[in-house]
Design a protein around this motif. Structure first.
Motif, short mmCIF file in Angstrom:
data_model
loop_
_atom_site.label_atom_id
_atom_site.label_comp_id
_atom_site.label_asym_id
_atom_site.label_seq_id
_atom_site.Cartn_x
_atom_site.Cartn_y
_atom_site.Cartn_z
N TRP A 177 0.84 -1.20 0.00
CA TRP A 177 0.00 0.00 0.00
C TRP A 177 0.87 1.25 0.00
CZ3 TRP A 177 -2.45 2.61 4.76
CH2 TRP A 177 -3.37 3.60 4.36
N LYS A 192 3.90 0.52 2.42
CA LYS A 192 3.67 -0.43 3.51
C LYS A 192 3.48 -1.84 2.95
CE LYS A 192 0.33 -1.60 7.18
NZ LYS A 192 1.35 -1.98 8.17
N CYS A 194 2.05 -5.28 3.38
CA CYS A 194 0.92 -5.76 4.17
C CYS A 194 1.08 -7.24 4.51
CB CYS A 194 -0.37 -5.52 3.41
SG CYS A 194 -0.51 -3.80 2.80
N ASP A 195 0.17 -7.76 5.34
CA ASP A 195 0.29 -9.16 5.76
C ASP A 195 -0.11 -10.09 4.61
OD1 ASP A 195 -2.51 -9.45 5.65
OD2 ASP A 195 -2.77 -9.02 7.78
N ASP A 200 -5.50 -7.23 4.54
CA ASP A 200 -4.93 -6.60 5.73
C ASP A 200 -5.75 -5.35 6.08
OD1 ASP A 200 -3.40 -5.28 7.64
OD2 ASP A 200 -1.50 -5.82 6.70
N PRO A 201 -6.37 -5.32 7.26
CA PRO A 201 -7.21 -4.17 7.63
C PRO A 201 -6.42 -2.90 7.91
CG PRO A 201 -7.04 -5.68 9.47
CD PRO A 201 -6.39 -6.37 8.30
N THR A 202 -5.08 -3.00 7.98
CA THR A 202 -4.26 -1.82 8.24
C THR A 202 -3.70 -1.22 6.95
OG1 THR A 202 -2.17 -3.04 8.50
CG2 THR A 202 -3.59 -2.83 10.45
N CYS A 203 -4.05 -1.80 5.82
CA CYS A 203 -3.56 -1.27 4.54
C CYS A 203 -4.67 -0.50 3.84
CB CYS A 203 -2.99 -2.40 3.70
SG CYS A 203 -1.38 -2.97 4.34
N SER A 206 -8.00 0.27 5.40
CA SER A 206 -8.10 1.16 6.56
C SER A 206 -8.63 2.54 6.18
CB SER A 206 -6.73 1.31 7.24
OG SER A 206 -5.82 1.99 6.40
#
Length: 267
Positions: A177, A192, A194-195, A200-203, A206
């Motif tokens: 991301w 970033k 990601c997992d 990935d909820p943080t990418c 989000s």
């Protein structure tokens, strides 16, 4: 399903650090000009992927690659290039819907043709299958990369519903991301990694996926090509069955008339 689609595929050989030495990588690039985003909002998973139990995919994207002349042209180009230069690595890439088709192409080359050295990197592609499909995809193409950008709308489509993880569309990993952080004049880009879940909820999940501009620009480059690429396919021109542009690029299109309309010439 509605597609207002013009799709072009370039098959190019490239020497990374030289001009006269043999090429070191084969690049297959899917480019598209389309008006299809609104159709992705509620498009259902409607096709079982052959040979992969419980894996379902988007019929339109699957058919756009598998059920047209594109597939035969891509495979033919790879065979001719590798015959000329050996088993050089293959890089499949694409943006937007071109990224979706690039993904099906890469998987096809590995699963159905048994090719090695196949790599995939897409930019701003939509989801193309369910969680089972994403799991298979990860197994066959573990190094695949999906680049997403800030609030780009397309990677959020078709929608992902976290409360129905097995019944909804699901991205395959791995996402990278790209976005900016900071305030005012102190803004700098971040990439970033990601997992490996694909979602990935943080990418990009989000943030809201609401920007068409973020879909057009990736890594500071406009994905709206103003002219055609200059790399060439290695092949016997006297046996060419497809269209070629004025720079010598092999052009495979779902709309045969598109080539002549843009100044291409059949060889």
């Amino acid at each position: 399903m509605y597609f207002d689609l013009q799709l072009t595929v370039y098959i190019c050989v490239q020497c990374v650090k030289c001009t006269l030495l043999p090429p070191t990588v084969l690049i297959i690039q899917f480019l598209s000009i389309q008006n299809w985003i609104e159709d992705l909002l509620w498009k259902q998973l409607d096709l079982d992927y052959p040979g992969m139990p419980e894996a379902m995919v988007h019929r339109g994207f699957y058919s756009a690659y598998h059920n047209t002349t594109l597939r035969d042209g891509v495979v033919s180009g790879i065979q001719r290039t590798r015959k000329a230069y050996g088993d050089i690595p293959i890089m499949i890439t694409g943006h937007s819907m071109g990224g979706a088709m690039a993904s099906f192409c890469a998987l096809d080359l590995v699963v159905n043709y048994g090719l090695d050295g196949v790599n995939l990197m897409t930019f701003g592609q939509p989801r193309i299958g369910n969680a089972a499909f994403a799991s298979y995809f990860k197994t066959y193409l573990p190094q695949a990369i999906r680049v997403t950008h800030a609030h780009d709308i397309v990677p959020h489509l078709p929608p992902y519903f976290s409360f129905f993880p097995q019944k909804t569309y699901h991205h395959f990993p791995r996402e990278v991301w790209t976005h900016n952080i900071g305030l005012g004049t102190l803004v700098y880009p971040v990439e970033k990694i990601c997992d490996d879940s694909g979602e990935d909820p943080t990418c990009c999940r989000s943030v809201s996926g609401s920007s068409v501009r973020d879909h057009i620009y990736y890594l500071g480059v406009s994905m709206h090509a103003e002219d055609w690429s200059s790399c060439r396919i290695v092949m016997d021109y006297s046996k060419l069955q497809y269209q070629m542009d004025l720079n010598g690029n092999l052009v495979l299109s779902k709309q045969p008339g598109l080539s002549n309309a843009r100044g291409f010439s059949a060889q």
